[in-house]
Design an enzyme around this catalytic site. Structure first.
Site, PDB file in Angstrom:
ATOM      1  N   ARG A  65      81.380  38.519  48.121  1.00  0.00           N
ATOM      2  CA  ARG A  65      80.096  37.816  48.231  1.00  0.00           C
ATOM      3  C   ARG A  65      78.924  38.781  48.191  1.00  0.00           C
ATOM      4  O   ARG A  65      77.884  38.501  47.591  1.00  0.00           O
ATOM      5  CB  ARG A  65      80.093  36.985  49.503  1.00  0.00           C
ATOM      6  CG  ARG A  65      81.071  35.816  49.402  1.00  0.00           C
ATOM      7  CD  ARG A  65      81.625  35.348  50.711  1.00  0.00           C
ATOM      8  NE  ARG A  65      82.713  34.382  50.467  1.00  0.00           N
ATOM      9  CZ  ARG A  65      83.521  33.920  51.417  1.00  0.00           C
ATOM     10  NH1 ARG A  65      83.387  34.340  52.670  1.00  0.00           N
ATOM     11  NH2 ARG A  65      84.472  33.065  51.119  1.00  0.00           N
ATOM     12  N   ARG A  77      81.411  43.954  37.672  1.00  0.00           N
ATOM     13  CA  ARG A  77      82.203  42.772  37.315  1.00  0.00           C
ATOM     14  C   ARG A  77      83.661  43.111  37.004  1.00  0.00           C
ATOM     15  O   ARG A  77      84.480  42.203  36.872  1.00  0.00           O
ATOM     16  CB  ARG A  77      81.548  42.061  36.132  1.00  0.00           C
ATOM     17  CG  ARG A  77      80.256  41.355  36.533  1.00  0.00           C
ATOM     18  CD  ARG A  77      79.516  40.771  35.361  1.00  0.00           C
ATOM     19  NE  ARG A  77      78.356  39.994  35.821  1.00  0.00           N
ATOM     20  CZ  ARG A  77      77.307  39.688  35.078  1.00  0.00           C
ATOM     21  NH1 ARG A  77      77.263  40.095  33.811  1.00  0.00           N
ATOM     22  NH2 ARG A  77      76.305  38.975  35.560  1.00  0.00           N
ATOM     23  N   SER A 106      48.235  53.257  52.915  1.00  0.00           N
ATOM     24  CA  SER A 106      48.562  54.375  53.801  1.00  0.00           C
ATOM     25  C   SER A 106      47.942  54.143  55.167  1.00  0.00           C
ATOM     26  O   SER A 106      46.918  53.462  55.294  1.00  0.00           O
ATOM     27  CB  SER A 106      48.028  55.674  53.199  1.00  0.00           C
ATOM     28  OG  SER A 106      47.971  56.708  54.165  1.00  0.00           O
ATOM     29  N   LYS A 151      45.121  55.041  48.847  1.00  0.00           N
ATOM     30  CA  LYS A 151      46.509  55.106  48.393  1.00  0.00           C
ATOM     31  C   LYS A 151      47.033  53.753  47.919  1.00  0.00           C
ATOM     32  O   LYS A 151      46.788  52.724  48.522  1.00  0.00           O
ATOM     33  CB  LYS A 151      47.418  55.642  49.503  1.00  0.00           C
ATOM     34  CG  LYS A 151      47.216  57.092  49.856  1.00  0.00           C
ATOM     35  CD  LYS A 151      47.523  58.032  48.701  1.00  0.00           C
ATOM     36  CE  LYS A 151      48.996  58.115  48.376  1.00  0.00           C
ATOM     37  NZ  LYS A 151      49.790  58.735  49.469  1.00  0.00           N
ATOM     38  N   ASN A 178      50.711  53.359  46.928  1.00  0.00           N
ATOM     39  CA  ASN A 178      52.043  53.916  46.700  1.00  0.00           C
ATOM     40  C   ASN A 178      52.964  52.897  46.024  1.00  0.00           C
ATOM     41  O   ASN A 178      52.929  51.708  46.340  1.00  0.00           O
ATOM     42  CB  ASN A 178      52.667  54.341  48.032  1.00  0.00           C
ATOM     43  CG  ASN A 178      51.880  55.450  48.701  1.00  0.00           C
ATOM     44  OD1 ASN A 178      51.553  56.449  48.076  1.00  0.00           O
ATOM     45  ND2 ASN A 178      51.564  55.274  49.978  1.00  0.00           N
ATOM     46  N   ARG A 216     101.033  52.448  57.824  1.00  0.00           N
ATOM     47  CA  ARG A 216      99.778  51.997  58.444  1.00  0.00           C
ATOM     48  C   ARG A 216      99.057  53.227  58.966  1.00  0.00           C
ATOM     49  O   ARG A 216      99.665  54.069  59.613  1.00  0.00           O
ATOM     50  CB  ARG A 216     100.053  51.028  59.600  1.00  0.00           C
ATOM     51  CG  ARG A 216     100.787  49.740  59.220  1.00  0.00           C
ATOM     52  CD  ARG A 216      99.868  48.719  58.571  1.00  0.00           C
ATOM     53  NE  ARG A 216      98.825  48.310  59.504  1.00  0.00           N
ATOM     54  CZ  ARG A 216      99.028  47.494  60.527  1.00  0.00           C
ATOM     55  NH1 ARG A 216     100.235  47.016  60.769  1.00  0.00           N
ATOM     56  NH2 ARG A 216      98.038  47.168  61.322  1.00  0.00           N
TER      57      ARG A 216
END
Length: 451
Positions: free
Chosen positions: A122, A183, A274, A280, A282, A314
């Site tokens: 999942r 996949r 920032s 800024k 970013n 195991r």
């Protein structure tokens, strides 16, 4: 959904986080125990009514996760207290026969490993969805900027012209390849009993295992893989490939968004500021995706190290050591994929900055092309162009002017020199390569569609 942790929105973005949460793990453990009982009924070794009673008891609201977590320390895994809790639930319901049927024939690792395959399946689906979205966004950029010339860079230095579209196609190709790798991973159930012999099923073990696999939608292995951890190792390495693909693109985006380059930016209002610097902006998406990619190799190594040390039938310790790094690996790669999809879907290409970068070297970006143009027309064109480039760099004069002086005694005209230094005319087969990539991608998508 539980409240996010302090760093979760930055380092654990996307649906993969919830897919590997404690709640998801508990649900998978319960689903596994229910499927085991129902599979036994399918194989004729347990009464259907008894199996159905076990299935009804395997509901998250009928067990106490906190108590199971606390009591897990006594046995070294959460399955032992979970089984005890389920039996207690059934006895309280007056279903003593069903209580005795819980976990019949299995060992703790059978349930933990099978649940881990459910959780991983999942979570991988969530990672795949986000990675596919990132690839689609990159492919859209490739189509949009198919013909936009840009400075190609090698070793962080300008090298020769490419197109913005070709670079984006390269991003999409790497992400598509990582999706394809995800996949290929095939999870399987685990069922062998204490030492992999299925002895507790009195000859019906293989029939139960086949029904178990069908119930859960997982593959049925020929043998138990208690200590043969190839499936876990494959998952780790495939997720590592996701980190590589994400990191490559995110690094490009971070570099292209530098103030001195400024060829791209993330257009997300209110994001990128920032605590100190008002100006800024970013590239938070790319930065966070890159952070995930940087963390991925260490987690891959931790999983592979644990997977490689299982002994006999195991393992004493290595199996337990897989749980946390595998969960963190899925969370981290999922975060990188989600952030990269966000970054690419909000990416703005500043075409003025792209054009400006083409002119930064004063024509030196096309030096190799000039060598090609002069081949057969002057002696040792490589030496002539190399000397002209050196002179232009040292003197600060335009490369075209220096070349014109160097070629003044030849039949090479200034118009030819200027044409040879035009980036738009010398991007090689970039446009055709983008077209070929997009066509192949479209064809592959068409083949994947259900008929």
């Amino acid at each position: 959904m539980t409240a996010p942790g302090l760093f979760d929105e930055i380092l654990a973005r996307g649906a993969a986080r919830e897919a590997v949460s404690d709640a998801a793990w508990l649900a998978a453990l319960l689903e596994t125990e229910a499927a085991l009982a129902l599979a036994a009924a399918d194989a004729g070794v347990l009464a259907p009514a008894v199996a159905e009673a076990v299935g009804r008891a395997c509901a998250p609201d009928r067990v106490d996760p906190g108590a199971i977590a606390t009591e897990a320390a006594a046995s070294g895994n959460p399955v032992v207290p979970l089984v005890a809790a389920l039996r207690g639930v059934l006895r309280a319901d007056g279903a003593d026969e069903a209580a005795a049927a819980v976990h019949r024939g299995a060992t703790s690792q059978d349930v933990m490993d099978t649940a881990s395959m459910l959780v991983a399946t999942r979570a991988v689906a969530a990672v795949t969805a986000d990675l596919s979205a990132a690839a689609d966004a990159a492919a859209a950029l490739a189509a949009r900027y198919r013909d936009t010339p840009a400075a190609g860079r090698t070793l962080l230095q300008q090298a020769a012209p490419v197109t913005v579209g070709l670079r984006a196609a390269g991003w999409a190709a790497g992400l598509d390849a990582a999706v394809a790798a995800l996949r290929t991973w095939r999870p399987a159930v685990q069922l062998g009993g204490a030492v992999g012999t299925l002895a507790a099923f009195a000859g019906d073990g293989r029939a139960v295992r086949a029904a178990f696999a069908r119930r859960l939608g997982l593959e049925e292995p020929t043998l138990a893989w208690h200590t043969e951890r190839g499936r876990v190792a494959e998952l780790a390495t495939v997720l590592g490939r996701v980190g590589v693909a994400v990191g490559s693109v995110a690094t490009d985006l971070v570099l292209l968004a530098q103030t001195e380059v400024g060829e791209v930016r993330e257009d997300v209002p209110g994001r990128g500021g920032s605590s100190t610097l008002p100006h800024k902006r970013n590239p938070v998406g790319a930065v966070s995706a890159r952070a995930a990619a940087v963390a991925t190799p260490g987690l891959v190594a931790a999983v592979l190290t644990a997977a490689s040390g299982h002994e006999y039938e195991r393992a004493a310790g290595p199996w337990h050591a897989e749980w946390v790094p595998l969960r963190e690996l899925v969370r981290t790669t999922g975060s990188g994929a989600a952030w990269l999809a966000d970054s690419l879907s909000h990416l703005v290409v500043d075409q003025d900055a792209v054009r400006t970068a083409l002119d930064v070297t004063g024509g030196l970006l096309l030096a190799e092309n000039v060598t090609t143009v002069l081949r057969g027309r002057v002696d040792d064109p490589k030496a002539l162009v190399t000397e002209a480039a050196s002179t232009a760099l040292d003197s600060g004069r335009p490369f075209a002017d220096v070349l014109a002086d160097a070629l003044s005694g030849t039949d090479v005209s200034r118009a030819e020199i200027d044409a040879a230094l035009d980036p738009a005319a010398h991007t090689g087969e970039s446009a055709a390569l983008v077209d070929a990539f997009l066509a192949a991608r479209h064809a592959a998508r068409h083949q994947e569609e259900p008929t």
